[in-house]
Write a protein that holds these residues in place. Structure first.
Motif, PDB file in Angstrom:
ATOM      1  N   GLN A 211      83.220  62.858 106.252  1.00 29.08           N
ATOM      2  CA  GLN A 211      83.452  64.135 105.568  1.00 29.08           C
ATOM      3  C   GLN A 211      82.118  64.830 105.323  1.00 29.08           C
ATOM      4  OE1 GLN A 211      86.377  64.667 102.185  1.00 29.08           O
ATOM      5  NE2 GLN A 211      84.472  64.780 101.001  1.00 29.08           N
ATOM      6  N   THR A 212      82.020  66.089 105.722  1.00 29.98           N
ATOM      7  CA  THR A 212      80.821  66.876 105.439  1.00 29.98           C
ATOM      8  C   THR A 212      80.963  67.546 104.075  1.00 29.98           C
ATOM      9  OG1 THR A 212      81.750  68.760 106.613  1.00 29.98           O
ATOM     10  CG2 THR A 212      80.307  67.294 107.869  1.00 29.98           C
ATOM     11  N   SER A 260      85.749  68.764  99.958  1.00 27.22           N
ATOM     12  CA  SER A 260      84.451  68.106  99.786  1.00 27.22           C
ATOM     13  C   SER A 260      84.393  67.214  98.557  1.00 27.22           C
ATOM     14  CB  SER A 260      83.333  69.157  99.693  1.00 27.22           C
ATOM     15  OG  SER A 260      83.262  69.934 100.866  1.00 27.22           O
ATOM     16  N   LEU A 261      85.542  66.870  98.015  1.00 25.73           N
ATOM     17  CA  LEU A 261      85.579  65.969  96.863  1.00 25.73           C
ATOM     18  C   LEU A 261      85.342  64.533  97.311  1.00 25.73           C
ATOM     19  CD1 LEU A 261      88.601  67.335  94.798  1.00 25.73           C
ATOM     20  CD2 LEU A 261      86.216  67.206  94.022  1.00 25.73           C
ATOM     21  N   LEU A 262      84.590  63.813  96.519  1.00 25.20           N
ATOM     22  CA  LEU A 262      84.359  62.398  96.806  1.00 25.20           C
ATOM     23  C   LEU A 262      85.519  61.560  96.296  1.00 25.20           C
ATOM     24  CD1 LEU A 262      80.589  62.136  95.797  1.00 25.20           C
ATOM     25  CD2 LEU A 262      81.537  62.016  98.121  1.00 25.20           C
ATOM     26  N   PRO A 289      84.211  61.939  87.707  1.00 27.70           N
ATOM     27  CA  PRO A 289      85.481  62.423  88.276  1.00 27.70           C
ATOM     28  C   PRO A 289      85.294  63.810  88.871  1.00 27.70           C
ATOM     29  CG  PRO A 289      85.511  62.555  85.873  1.00 27.70           C
ATOM     30  CD  PRO A 289      84.254  61.829  86.233  1.00 27.70           C
ATOM     31  N   GLU A 290      85.977  64.076  89.955  1.00 26.89           N
ATOM     32  CA  GLU A 290      85.907  65.368  90.636  1.00 26.89           C
ATOM     33  C   GLU A 290      84.461  65.781  90.924  1.00 26.89           C
ATOM     34  OE1 GLU A 290      88.609  67.963  88.161  1.00 26.89           O
ATOM     35  OE2 GLU A 290      89.532  68.151  90.141  1.00 26.89           O
ATOM     36  N   CYS A 291      83.828  65.018  91.773  1.00 27.28           N
ATOM     37  CA  CYS A 291      82.440  65.285  92.143  1.00 27.28           C
ATOM     38  C   CYS A 291      82.370  65.684  93.616  1.00 27.28           C
ATOM     39  CB  CYS A 291      81.578  64.046  91.892  1.00 27.28           C
ATOM     40  SG  CYS A 291      79.819  64.305  92.154  1.00 27.28           S
ATOM     41  N   LEU A 292      81.600  66.723  93.906  1.00 26.78           N
ATOM     42  CA  LEU A 292      81.384  67.175  95.280  1.00 26.78           C
ATOM     43  C   LEU A 292      80.109  66.548  95.838  1.00 26.78           C
ATOM     44  CD1 LEU A 292      82.036  70.985  94.646  1.00 26.78           C
ATOM     45  CD2 LEU A 292      83.689  69.290  95.470  1.00 26.78           C
ATOM     46  N   HIS A 293      79.857  66.794  97.120  1.00 26.61           N
ATOM     47  CA  HIS A 293      78.594  66.339  97.709  1.00 26.61           C
ATOM     48  C   HIS A 293      78.040  67.436  98.599  1.00 26.61           C
ATOM     49  CE1 HIS A 293      80.426  65.158 101.730  1.00 26.61           C
ATOM     50  NE2 HIS A 293      81.499  65.171 100.967  1.00 26.61           N
TER      51      HIS A 293
END
Length: 416
Positions: A211-212, A260-262, A289-293
């Motif tokens: 996942q990008t 893009s959620l981890l 919780p609910e973290c993007l990258h």
């Protein structure tokens, strides 16, 4: 005698010697990355005078150079310029130059700039925005120094030269031991994978989705249905752990965030940076919780039926993985990068899940012992740093007599 430094030294003085040089004369050039005390000082770079006649700081042999910008100032990286070709040089503008007068020994002055009081006060007086704070030259001009006779200054400097050399030798020894422990970790990991025998080798793209992340574009207009969430950057993804000390937030369209959620169990792999950090893997444990990258961090999502996330993370630290990412990375002058296609093409040995779990448990238990030893070394290095600064501070403020204080640099406890 106590006096302000401006009465016995020049701060950021002119350099008429430089002006008298021919345009094609070569002079020493000192970028900030080469400014280190002791043996790490690198004066190997040179430039033609004509190329550095404007826009650079000028110094000459015998000057004391003090970095002005954070965090280099706080790291106590002031240096004494030794004999250099033509006796003059130039360097980064992020340097203050202090030229001692006839009443001041340059080595004594250098140790004053390494003292705890100077560094603490200088850090408190910095101005500017975060990450770009600087020490003003007025602070140096008005700094009050304890200035005994010139002979006494030299005696103190001789004492500190000898004592600090003992501490620095211990620091070098402990640092090398820490490097060897890091190498031992790699050996333990390599040995574990060497013991897999004839396990089938499979392309990672068959075992996991890649996942990008979110592309950061400060100039892009964000409107409509948006959400503000924390997101991970390359700096957050370290070897074996996620550094959550500084996590920033980003506002993106809700639709973008959804892609893009981890997820718990994702293996974070870095896209770019230093060559040796490409593709380093760390398992995300849903600490937030609910973290993007960020798009420079890939989230590799294993098929849990065939690939244990921790197994993949450990594998990315093996020599074979490091060789793969370093050899396939795109390299520029200062950076390197990999891609999602190269991550998918990474070949991994694939035993069954139980054997993957056993390998991880065995490796982790051995690495924990190594990390414990390395933590003790780190503690010793911290104590040595404190002792070094404390000894310098005591000597330049008259708290100890160099005649009776010989041996204070010896560190029996740290040497054990």
């Amino acid at each position: 005698m106590r006096t302000r430094l401006r009465h016995v030294a020049q701060v950021n003085p002119p350099s008429p010697r430089f002006d008298r040089l021919a345009d094609d004369a070569e002079v020493t050039f000192l970028p900030m990355e080469n400014v280190w005390p002791g043996a790490r000082l690198d004066l190997s770079q040179v430039r033609q005078r004509s190329a550095v006649s404007t826009g650079y700081t000028r110094f000459q042999s015998g000057d004391v150079v003090v970095p002005k910008i954070t965090p280099t100032f706080e790291a106590s990286r002031s240096i004494l310029i030794p004999d250099i070709p033509s006796q003059v040089g130039t360097g980064t503008t992020e340097l203050h130059v202090v030229r001692p007068g006839p009443e001041v020994d340059a080595r004594y002055l250098l140790y004053t700039f390494h003292s705890y009081d100077f560094l603490k006060f200088g850090a408190a007086e910095m101005y500017g925005v975060a990450g770009q704070k600087r020490v003003p030259d007025d602070l140096i001009r008005n700094w009050v120094v304890d200035l005994p006779s010139l002979d006494e200054q030299r005696r103190i400097a001789d004492f500190l030269d000898a004592e600090i050399a003992q501490i620095d030798r211990l620091v070098q020894s402990r640092t090398r031991q820490s490097e060897l422990l890091g190498e031992l970790e790699i050996v333990l990991i390599d040995d574990a994978f060497a013991g897999l025998g004839a396990a089938p080798v499979t392309r990672l793209g068959y075992l996991a989705a890649v996942q990008t992340g979110v592309t950061v574009d400060s100039g892009r207009q964000i409107d409509g249905d948006t959400v503000t969430l924390p997101y991970l950057r390359v700096a957050n993804v370290q070897v074996g752990y996620v550094d959550l000390e500084e996590v920033v937030e980003i506002t993106v369209p809700r639709r973008t965030a959804a892609t893009s959620l981890l997820r718990d169990g994702d293996v974070l792999m870095t896209e770019g940076g230093d060559l040796d950090k490409l593709g380093r893997g760390t398992v995300w444990r849903a600490q937030i919780p609910e973290c993007l990258h960020q798009n420079h961090v890939f989230a590799v999502r294993p098929d849990l039926r065939v690939l244990y996330p921790d197994y993949l993370a450990v594998l990315t630290r093996a020599s074979a993985a490091r060789s793969y990412f370093e050899s396939t990375g795109n390299k520029t002058t200062n950076l390197a990068s990999t891609s999602s296609s190269k991550i998918r093409d990474f070949r991994i040995p694939l035993p069954g899940i139980p054997e993957q779990r056993k390998l991880v448990d065995d490796v982790v238990s051995k690495i924990e012992v190594v990390r414990h030893l390395d933590s003790r070394l780190s503690d010793q290095l911290g104590l040595l740093s404190e002792r070094r600064q404390g000894l310098i501070t005591a000597a330049v403020t008259g708290q100890i007599d160099p005649t009776t204080a010989r041996g204070l640099g010896s560190t029996d406890g740290a040497a054990a």
